[in-house]
Design a protein around this motif. Sequence first.
Motif: not given
Length: 289
Positions: A4-9, A11-12, A19, A22-23
Amino acid sequence: MKWINDLQLAYKTAGMEQKLIYWNCAAFLISLPFCYQFKLGIFYFPDWLKLLPDFHFLPYQPWTLLSYGFFHASFFHLLFNLMVLNFAGKLFQTFFTQKQLLGVYLLGLIIAGLGFVCAFSFFSLGFSTGLVGASGAIMAVLVATTTYAPHMSIRLLIFGTVQLWQFTLLILFIDLLQLFTENTGGHIAHLSGALFGFVYIQFLRGGIDLSTIVSRFFDTLAELTGKKQKSTFKKVHRNYQKTSSLPKAKVVIKDKTQQQIDDILDKISQSGYDSLSSDEKDFLFKAGK
């Protein structure tokens, strides 16, 4: 969890085209448990998500001019659209900004949706249960890029190196050939989005950037919701009492020293260097350093 942290990074740090991917993927995953009919093997989207082919519904659910574009009728429908979006989005950002990409994408969705609704409201095109898919917005991005740089060279897996206008013309030709097939509404949306991409560049060449409509909307929304980015500068508190006393001490010391130097130099000019005492010579030597 690490993934989850990897996915958030990811995305940022992603570009706007990623993006948007991703949406669309998130909307597809959300729609699976709620809209997919596992027994029939098809999606059934409620009327408040898909775009209905009748103007009478728009005043009651105007958000469907955007929501329809983030849902897809099948996995392969999603996969093909996202492949073209990744391709077209990267080409677009060769010349334009991420904000412009988002603006063209969302406005392309709206224009493609309006084209679909107009066609079914004013012409006898048969029956349609509604529209889903991001194809119209993606066509807007692709045609905008092609209109701006038609002779840009691209390399395709099967055809080799071709110019961008040739690839885009092929896509538009396929849409025209299938215009009166069972997916008439979808192809009308494609062509409407493509038309907007062409018009966008013409306005841009005239000094009008239509994508700022979207960026201004989000800026206004951020201000209204209080999410406007705060300044990173911090107020610095100073102790004025201490600051004011230091310069005075320095000035006094400097004046006294300079006065001694001036007195010694006057003595040298009158009587010569040999007339100085050992203390005066040492002082002048240290001051010279």
